[in-house]
Design an enzyme around this catalytic site. Sequence first.
Site, PDB file in Angstrom:
ATOM      1  N   ARG A   1      68.147  35.433  46.433  1.00  0.00           N
ATOM      2  CA  ARG A   1      66.954  35.835  45.699  1.00  0.00           C
ATOM      3  C   ARG A   1      66.607  37.278  46.061  1.00  0.00           C
ATOM      4  O   ARG A   1      66.903  37.750  47.157  1.00  0.00           O
ATOM      5  CB  ARG A   1      65.769  34.932  46.045  1.00  0.00           C
ATOM      6  CG  ARG A   1      65.851  33.528  45.440  1.00  0.00           C
ATOM      7  CD  ARG A   1      64.588  32.727  45.679  1.00  0.00           C
ATOM      8  NE  ARG A   1      64.345  32.497  47.084  1.00  0.00           N
ATOM      9  CZ  ARG A   1      63.489  33.172  47.832  1.00  0.00           C
ATOM     10  NH1 ARG A   1      62.718  34.102  47.294  1.00  0.00           N
ATOM     11  NH2 ARG A   1      63.350  32.918  49.108  1.00  0.00           N
TER      12      ARG A   1
ATOM     13  N   LYS B   1      62.311  28.023  41.539  1.00  0.00           N
ATOM     14  CA  LYS B   1      61.262  28.826  42.177  1.00  0.00           C
ATOM     15  C   LYS B   1      60.329  29.469  41.133  1.00  0.00           C
ATOM     16  O   LYS B   1      59.106  29.516  41.330  1.00  0.00           O
ATOM     17  CB  LYS B   1      61.887  29.909  43.050  1.00  0.00           C
ATOM     18  CG  LYS B   1      62.842  29.380  44.120  1.00  0.00           C
ATOM     19  CD  LYS B   1      62.200  28.380  45.054  1.00  0.00           C
ATOM     20  CE  LYS B   1      63.115  28.077  46.242  1.00  0.00           C
ATOM     21  NZ  LYS B   1      62.518  27.068  47.134  1.00  0.00           N
TER      22      LYS B   1
ATOM     23  N   ASP C   1      62.542  20.150  48.399  1.00  0.00           N
ATOM     24  CA  ASP C   1      62.113  21.539  48.245  1.00  0.00           C
ATOM     25  C   ASP C   1      60.731  21.722  47.613  1.00  0.00           C
ATOM     26  O   ASP C   1      59.974  22.558  48.068  1.00  0.00           O
ATOM     27  CB  ASP C   1      63.160  22.311  47.425  1.00  0.00           C
ATOM     28  CG  ASP C   1      63.040  23.822  47.581  1.00  0.00           C
ATOM     29  OD1 ASP C   1      62.683  24.269  48.685  1.00  0.00           O
ATOM     30  OD2 ASP C   1      63.282  24.546  46.603  1.00  0.00           O
TER      31      ASP C   1
ATOM     32  N   HIS D   1      55.735  24.218  48.075  1.00  0.00           N
ATOM     33  CA  HIS D   1      57.093  24.351  48.609  1.00  0.00           C
ATOM     34  C   HIS D   1      57.283  23.297  49.704  1.00  0.00           C
ATOM     35  O   HIS D   1      57.299  23.617  50.887  1.00  0.00           O
ATOM     36  CB  HIS D   1      57.244  25.774  49.170  1.00  0.00           C
ATOM     37  CG  HIS D   1      58.628  26.163  49.510  1.00  0.00           C
ATOM     38  ND1 HIS D   1      58.929  27.187  50.387  1.00  0.00           N
ATOM     39  CD2 HIS D   1      59.824  25.699  49.076  1.00  0.00           C
ATOM     40  CE1 HIS D   1      60.240  27.317  50.489  1.00  0.00           C
ATOM     41  NE2 HIS D   1      60.797  26.422  49.708  1.00  0.00           N
TER      42      HIS D   1
ATOM     43  N   SER E   1      61.902  29.174  55.590  1.00  0.00           N
ATOM     44  CA  SER E   1      63.352  28.978  55.558  1.00  0.00           C
ATOM     45  C   SER E   1      63.931  28.893  56.980  1.00  0.00           C
ATOM     46  O   SER E   1      63.302  29.331  57.942  1.00  0.00           O
ATOM     47  CB  SER E   1      64.023  30.102  54.775  1.00  0.00           C
ATOM     48  OG  SER E   1      63.696  31.332  55.352  1.00  0.00           O
TER      49      SER E   1
END
Length: 610
Positions: free
Chosen positions: A78, A227, A294, A247, A269
């Site tokens: 990303r 996302k 997620d 998230h 993360s």
Amino acid sequence: MLQNIDISKWTKNKKVISWVEDKIKLCKPDSVHFCDGSKEEIDSLLKLLISQNKVIPLNPKKKPNSYLFRSTVDDVARVEERTFICCKNEEDAGPTNNWKDPVEMKNTMKDLFSGCMHGRVMYVIPFCMGPLSSDKSHIGIEITDSAYVVLNMNIMTRMGKKVMEYLDKDIDFVPCIHSVGKPLKKNEKDDLWPCNPENKYIVHFPEEKSIWSFGSGYGGNALLGKKCFALRIASNMAKEQSWLAEHMLILGITNPQGEKKYIAAAFPSSCGKTNLAMLQPKLKGWKVECIGDDIAWMKFGEDGKLYAINPEAGFFGVAPGTSYQTNYNAMKSLEQNSLFTNVALTEEGDVWWEKMTDKIPDGLIDWQGNLYDPKSNKPAAHANSRFTAPISQCPVRDLDFENPKGVPISAIIFGGRREDVVPLVYESFDWNHGVFLGASVSSQTTAAAKGEIGKLRHDPFAMLPFCGYNMADYFNHWLNLQNKTQSSKLPKIFYVNWFKKNENNEFIWPGFSDNIRVLKWIFERVSNKVSAKKTAIGYIPRIEDLDLTNLDISKENLSKLFEINQNLWLQEADKLQTYFSVFKDKLPNEMVNQIKSLRDRLTKETKCAQ
Ligand code: TSX
Ligand code: MN
């Protein structure tokens, strides 16, 4: 050249017809393909990609119906610095997002997209985020010139024909348009992984609820349901409609008596969210089942409880580190019908990545297609290499995964990776304090590529790259939710840290399957079956209430796990206050009060037992 296409044969939805017509005119593809999600469609796309050398079929004896993709080196993750929130007022995007004026940005995007699909097929993918019949689900349509995106969306979402009946009923949809940004001239040979690294734009228009993505073919940049839609756009919908787009993983946990509860958890993360989502418990009689790894969409039910669905239908997981030891259920999920991106290839035509096995196989081909030299000090699989696998293949998928009502959430867990300061687990005093814990989520960095290792990064609610509006308004939205129901119906909020180290730089807590001991305490707190010790930062377990059966851990290590160091926590409060200052006067007063109360409790040395 493209003949006239009669879109009304595909849908009766007027808004869809005019939107697709408009984008055909803009992008000028050679042809248009309306995706139905059938096996034949997917197989023919794969056949095409194989003939173009854009994908490698894996050995069907090792990984049946599975395929390996390799991206270019400049398109592997990303791109946060190229991600934009475009609302009228800059303040509505907030200090943690990149903002651009929507009119200006729309013009920039129209210029970029003009003729961008020359020489390519435009795929039109209708998809549903969440179970098809659920009132908590939302529909999108992604237009893309990437067959890789179609194949991934087919696993990650409910896509194709089954969505059309909802669109025909004039149900609203989020328009998502994506291009790799590499139009082909006549007879120009295509790249194996076309993209446009100099012109990447991941753009969100939260006011009109649309997404434009250009220049990248990778993951969250290109699979727009994930996302971009399910977090950035959905967080805006959630704010407007009093729900939550988070998230978070969602897991079901059942005790030996057969009582079941659901927990949602948010981590930055590299904290092992996917591993926790499908954990194999060490404690006898306990069971963990996976709803998602997620994203959670949570709305209040008629009974006043918070119900969660997973908007996704697959796992798009980081491959390195995943093994039968660290995550057995993820490995079982990806044994067939899966896609792999930027992992290594073995001599037998299987996939491999770092830490999958102790021994590095001989004759590996690395993620860039070269023979791997184990002495090179470089990884064979890219650190952000991925597997795409259907949740339906997860051995511990929860049977309520498809339940349109969702599952009632009893506890919310926040966490981060901290070598020191933060204890293994603590519980908030109340909802406001819990929101403060979410806002204070921070993690120490692990990736050497991004700054120094061990640096503290604030990542409120693990939503820093994913909140589609001003993060200060988001804190406020969380605070306001308590007015939507009785406090007894709200989930209890916890904070965990699996990563505390001792003075020899060793992890104190064994983590992984042993985390069930922490989940058990949380389960029993939620059902009021176990007591707790009140401290300055929150409630912590009494040692005798933590199930340590068959666990070899010393007294010193245990006390270190739950130590609350007054000085370090006062410094923590200072760091948090500094971090919060980016939100200026938008920061809810309650967050200021929470820092003040934390300092007061720390300095008053409240050691009263409860
Ligand atoms: O995912 C992790 N979890 C959650 C599991 C349900 N990881 C991996 C993080 C990177 C994605 C962990 N790493 C966890 C953890 O609980 N704990 C640790 C730290 C750790 C690493 C190795 C050992 C113990 C702790 N032990 C041995 O290697 C033998
Ligand atoms: Mn994520």
